[in-house]
Design an enzyme around this catalytic site. Structure first.
Site, PDB file in Angstrom:
ATOM      1  N   LEU A  27      17.347  34.580  96.812  1.00 17.53           N
ATOM      2  CA  LEU A  27      17.086  33.698  95.676  1.00 17.53           C
ATOM      3  C   LEU A  27      15.647  33.805  95.206  1.00 17.53           C
ATOM      4  O   LEU A  27      15.155  32.948  94.462  1.00 17.53           O
ATOM      5  CB  LEU A  27      17.406  32.247  96.070  1.00 17.53           C
ATOM      6  CG  LEU A  27      18.867  31.978  96.436  1.00 17.53           C
ATOM      7  CD1 LEU A  27      19.014  30.616  97.096  1.00 17.53           C
ATOM      8  CD2 LEU A  27      19.753  32.072  95.192  1.00 17.53           C
ATOM      9  N   GLY A  44      16.934  34.284 102.832  1.00 16.17           N
ATOM     10  CA  GLY A  44      16.425  35.605 103.185  1.00 16.17           C
ATOM     11  C   GLY A  44      15.905  36.410 102.013  1.00 16.17           C
ATOM     12  O   GLY A  44      15.886  37.646 102.069  1.00 16.17           O
ATOM     13  N   TYR A  47       9.351  31.544 119.200  1.00 17.39           N
ATOM     14  CA  TYR A  47       8.836  32.395 118.123  1.00 17.39           C
ATOM     15  C   TYR A  47       7.797  33.374 118.685  1.00 17.39           C
ATOM     16  O   TYR A  47       6.960  33.014 119.511  1.00 17.39           O
ATOM     17  CB  TYR A  47       8.197  31.572 117.015  1.00 17.39           C
ATOM     18  CG  TYR A  47       9.174  30.762 116.186  1.00 17.39           C
ATOM     19  CD1 TYR A  47      10.552  30.887 116.350  1.00 17.39           C
ATOM     20  CD2 TYR A  47       8.723  29.852 115.241  1.00 17.39           C
ATOM     21  CE1 TYR A  47      11.441  30.146 115.595  1.00 17.39           C
ATOM     22  CE2 TYR A  47       9.595  29.097 114.476  1.00 17.39           C
ATOM     23  CZ  TYR A  47      10.955  29.240 114.659  1.00 17.39           C
ATOM     24  OH  TYR A  47      11.822  28.496 113.915  1.00 17.39           O
TER      25      TYR A  47
END
Length: 315
Positions: free
Chosen positions: A206, A203, A41
């Site tokens: 929702l 993403g 990350y």
């Protein structure tokens, strides 16, 4: 551990360090103690940017490390040499040591294999992990992006070696993406493995994406091509979902997270806020209660793959 997990993938690329530190501090105040990261990350080869950000936050105040269940992952390339990625015994040991340095800690509560490595025998993987456990550098081992049969092979190999094996699996799981219900979730339940769903709102699809588009116009549209394609593919269903959430008097994001919290076998969805406000919004899901009738409505709107394997595709 807490019912929501704090995902940190945005720390660095999208969330500046000072805001990331505020998010982590606020998470503890809200009772979220599980922090999930990965060595890759930050997306600068070999640097572990996000782990460094977390390490500086941990070091900034005494006692923080003891309050956090700290999880990271290894698999992705951290260099350009043959053993700088994947799950060879050498890379597993090197990756753990490097993560410990960046995070400024002497142990990892959960060390996760970020992806299956089809070229490394499980005996070799477990030999490396067991050594780290024996040295006190790792407490538990987990996995991410494994298929159900990968979990079975991992656990049966660990069993033969007298090892604990995996305690968790991170998989994509949300109302729109329910493939894990075929074999991953049943395997987790069979072996007592906790499921940590990531991308719980697909993403942002929702999270009230159509409301945002209506409110903000072009500025509210996702810039991710994959997200835009999925939106057009599922626009009618998402519109119906947002309408039903409005009838329930709940935010779509809260309902999406709450749906996961109602699923059997789910330990904690991994939320990845970019701001403190997004983190605070995610915690609203903890108070949302969905009755059986509503859950059945969502099953009809977003049908799963047909139940566990093999019944989903055979008799």
């Amino acid at each position: 551990m807490s019912r929501l997990a704090l995902g940190t993938m945005n720390f660095g690329p999208h969330t500046p360090e000072d805001e990331a530190h505020r998010i982590m501090s606020r998470a503890l105040e809200l009772g979220i103690n599980f922090f999930d990261t990965a060595d890759i990350y930050g997306w600068k080869l070999g640097e572990g940017i996000t782990e460094q950000i977390i390490g500086r936050w941990l070091a900034a105040a005494p006692g923080r490390r003891e309050q956090v269940v700290l999880a990271t992952k290894a698999y992705g390339p951290m260099g350009r040499t043959p053993n700088s990625g994947r799950l060879s015994a050498l890379h597993i040991r090197r990756a753990c040591e490097a993560s410990l340095r960046r995070l400024g800690t002497d142990h990892l509560d959960l060390f996760q294999l970020h992806h299956i490595d089809r070229t490394t025998p499980w005996e070799e993987v477990w030999e490396a992990v067991e050594l780290l456990v024996a040295q006190g550098k790792v407490v538990y081992a987990g996995s991410s992006n494994f298929a159900g049969w990968h979990l079975a092979r991992a656990q049966e190999t660990a069993r033969r070696r007298g090892s604990r094996g995996l305690v968790s699996e991170q998989s994509v799981y949300n109302l729109l993406e329910r493939t894990v219900e075929l074999e991953v979730l049943p395997a987790c339940e069979e072996y007592g493995i906790g499921l940590l769903p990531y991308s719980p709102l697909q993403g942002g699809l929702l999270a009230g994406v159509l409301r945002r588009e209506e409110r903000e116009g072009a500025a509210g549209r996702s810039k991710e091509p994959k997200t835009r394609r999925l939106l057009e593919q599922h626009r009618d269903r998402i519109a119906a979902y947002e309408s039903r959430c409005a009838e329930l008097g709940e935010d779509p994001a809260s309902v999406g997270l709450a749906w996961l919290l109602h699923r059997p076998g789910v330990t904690a969805p991994v939320v990845g806020p970019r701001t403190v406000a997004q983190l605070e919004g995610a915690t609203k899901a903890l108070s949302v209660r969905l009755d059986e009738a509503v859950l059945k409505e969502f099953d009809a709107l977003f049908p799963g793959p047909g139940g566990p394997a093999p019944e989903a595709y055979a008799w």
